[in-house]
Write a protein that holds these residues in place. Structure first.
Motif, PDB file in Angstrom:
ATOM      1  N   GLU A 258       0.839  -1.355  -0.018  1.00  0.00           N
ATOM      2  CA  GLU A 258       0.067   0.018   0.011  1.00  0.00           C
ATOM      3  C   GLU A 258       0.697   1.300   0.244  1.00  0.00           C
ATOM      4  N   LYS A 259       2.225   1.209   0.530  1.00  0.00           N
ATOM      5  CA  LYS A 259       2.894   2.422   0.641  1.00  0.00           C
ATOM      6  C   LYS A 259       4.304   2.125  -0.208  1.00  0.00           C
ATOM      7  N   GLN A 276       5.648   5.645 -13.380  1.00  0.00           N
ATOM      8  CA  GLN A 276       5.224   5.490 -14.451  1.00  0.00           C
ATOM      9  C   GLN A 276       4.958   4.156 -14.798  1.00  0.00           C
ATOM     10  N   ALA A 277       5.653   3.256 -14.206  1.00  0.00           N
ATOM     11  CA  ALA A 277       5.284   1.765 -14.187  1.00  0.00           C
ATOM     12  C   ALA A 277       3.990   1.554 -13.511  1.00  0.00           C
ATOM     13  N   LEU A 278       3.758   1.984 -12.453  1.00  0.00           N
ATOM     14  CA  LEU A 278       2.639   1.840 -11.497  1.00  0.00           C
ATOM     15  C   LEU A 278       1.408   2.351 -12.439  1.00  0.00           C
ATOM     16  N   GLU A 279       1.429   3.725 -12.773  1.00  0.00           N
ATOM     17  CA  GLU A 279       0.447   4.281 -13.669  1.00  0.00           C
ATOM     18  C   GLU A 279       0.204   3.586 -14.969  1.00  0.00           C
ATOM     19  N   ASP A 280       1.013   2.853 -15.333  1.00  0.00           N
ATOM     20  CA  ASP A 280       0.676   2.282 -16.555  1.00  0.00           C
ATOM     21  C   ASP A 280      -0.375   1.217 -16.148  1.00  0.00           C
ATOM     22  N   VAL A 283      -2.546   2.511 -11.500  1.00  0.00           N
ATOM     23  CA  VAL A 283      -2.461   2.748 -10.005  1.00  0.00           C
ATOM     24  C   VAL A 283      -2.694   4.333  -9.782  1.00  0.00           C
ATOM     25  N   GLU A 284      -3.540   4.848  -9.003  1.00  0.00           N
ATOM     26  CA  GLU A 284      -3.561   6.310  -8.705  1.00  0.00           C
ATOM     27  C   GLU A 284      -2.416   6.273  -7.486  1.00  0.00           C
ATOM     28  N   ASN A 311      -6.697  -1.758  -0.249  1.00  0.00           N
ATOM     29  CA  ASN A 311      -7.038  -2.764  -0.924  1.00  0.00           C
ATOM     30  C   ASN A 311      -7.630  -2.301  -2.595  1.00  0.00           C
ATOM     31  N   ASP A 312      -6.932  -1.660  -3.063  1.00  0.00           N
ATOM     32  CA  ASP A 312      -7.494  -0.964  -4.428  1.00  0.00           C
ATOM     33  C   ASP A 312      -6.124  -0.713  -5.251  1.00  0.00           C
ATOM     34  N   LEU A 313      -6.265  -0.144  -6.397  1.00  0.00           N
ATOM     35  CA  LEU A 313      -5.135   0.585  -7.303  1.00  0.00           C
ATOM     36  C   LEU A 313      -4.809   1.783  -6.780  1.00  0.00           C
ATOM     37  N   ILE A 314      -4.379   1.780  -5.480  1.00  0.00           N
ATOM     38  CA  ILE A 314      -3.963   3.169  -4.785  1.00  0.00           C
ATOM     39  C   ILE A 314      -2.792   2.864  -4.425  1.00  0.00           C
TER      40      ILE A 314
END
Length: 414
Positions: A258-259, A276-280, A283-284, A311-314
């Motif tokens: 989560e962090k 960038q990899a996460l945002e691709d 992920v917020e 528990n989400d794409l954050i």
């Protein structure tokens, strides 16, 4: 107190006594028959699951992911059952033995806990995992799943119970509550006469409610505010691979990261590529001021973000001055689940392992490995984030206790 629940408790107590007498060969045979029965009843189970999914129209996607079964997930459940069958049976193991000054032979022996109750949310696999581990460890189980998965859970439990019945064993070794009301859950938390331990498995709200209200002893599990720290000596591609896997592979589960913390010395060179990899992957990112100065797409984090299990794409991002600052932040905000350092520096890795106070601490690996199946336990009853009576993924040994067996030849104490 609900009369029906009292009857279930009595039946569980009686079944636990019989289970304690079963030999390992029989238990393993039944577990393998459980696995076969799941495969034979795949269509029935998936049909029940479709009813639950059809009723879950208002459920966030992160919860429907937990709820949904596929043929592959059922196959995975069956494989977990076979793995449990292949594990050593802890019941009857002697931890140690000795003779005291009076000539008494004393043995410390592994025995079942007795009756285990579980309150859990929209995770049908818990029905099978819990049944497998409690059965192998000689415990009866009372399952209370959430209303979201009631049809699936009932179908899974009935498949297993029919196997017990067909083998002339007490099917009440596995019982599932049809009533998913809060009143019944509350009664279960107070069934001290029949339940030896209660294990909640789900979100922080469920776990906290059980810990606060139960008079039955509780093993606290689950809540996962997990961290990945990228050290100044990290290798970039490894960092990207681990962070993305830990966050994205299955974001709705408790071992998802989560962090993201990153050392100030490498934040400018590494954070843009990691972000960038996460945002691709959708992920917020929410971050502190330092991270937002480096990556403009990161939105401001609030104080609450540091302690939130999404528990989400954050994912929340923080730039830290050094490893010690990362360790202090993690120990302050972590739920004690799983934490990672990514570093090629051996001493930095050792310091992280020694100073982080969590159940599972990693060097250069994803938090997603905190799992009973991955640890070789076949399955898990949950991941304990407390220090008594178990910690980390809970397998067979964690579902036992001990008793002392003493043999004498007429000794009396002077």
């Amino acid at each position: 107190m609900n009369d029906k629940l009292i009857e279930i408790g009595k039946n569980a107590k009686a079944a636990a006594y019989k289970l304690n007498l079963l030999d390992t060969v029989t238990k393993n045979r039944i577990l393998n028959e459980f696995a076969i029965a799941l495969g034979q009843n795949t269509e029935l189970i998936l049909s029940a699951n479709q009813k639950d999914l059809a009723n879950a129209t208002d459920m966030p996607s992160k919860f429907t992911d937990r709820l949904k079964l596929t043929s592959q997930r059922i196959t995975d459940m069956a494989e977990g059952l076979r793995q449990v069958a292949g594990l050593a049976d802890p019941i009857g193991d002697i931890d140690k033995g000795w003779e005291n000054d009076a000539g008494l032979n004393i043995e410390k022996k592994r025995v079942p806990l007795g009756v285990i109750a579980m309150i859990f949310e929209a995770r049908p696999n818990v029905t099978v995992d819990a049944s497998a581990l409690t059965f192998k460890s000689g415990n009866a189980v009372i399952l209370r799943g959430g209303k979201e998965a009631i049809n699936t859970n009932l179908a899974l439990a009935e498949v297993l119970r029919q196997v017990l019945k067909a083998n002339q064993l007490d099917e009440n070794a596995i019982q599932i509550l049809h009533d998913t009301s809060h009143d019944t859950a509350n009664d279960l938390m107070h069934l001290n006469q029949y339940v030896d331990v209660l294990i909640p498995r789900g979100g922080a709200g469920l776990i906290n409610a059980v810990v606060k209200n139960s008079t039955v002893p509780v093993i606290e599990t689950g809540a996962g505010n997990c961290h990945v720290y990228v050290d100044k000596d990290a290798e970039l591609q490894m960092a990207i691979d681990i962070v993305v896997n830990a966050k994205v592979q299955r974001p709705s589960v408790c071992n998802a990261a989560e962090k993201l913390l990153i050392h100030r010395d490498v934040a400018e060179s590494m954070l843009p590529a990691i972000a960038q990899a996460l945002e691709d992957h959708g992920v917020e990112l929410r971050g502190d001021e330092a991270s937002r100065q480096i990556v403009s797409s990161i939105t401001p984090a609030t104080q609450d973000d540091w302690s939130t299990e999404y528990n989400d794409l954050i994912m929340a991002v923080k730039v830290v001055d050094d490893e010690q600052a990362a360790i202090e932040h993690i120990n302050q905000y972590s739920t004690g689940h799983s934490e990672v350092i990514i570093s090629d520096n051996y001493q930095s890795g050792q310091e992280f392992l020694n100073k982080i106070d969590s159940a599972c601490v990693y060097v250069n690996a994803s938090t997603r490995f905190t799992d009973g199946f991955e640890f070789g336990f076949g399955a898990e009853i949950g991941i304990s984030t407390q220090k008594l009576h178990a910690r980390g993924p809970m397998g067979l040994n964690e579902l036992t206790t001990t008793k002392y067996v003493i043999r004498g030849n007429g000794q009396v104490r002077k």
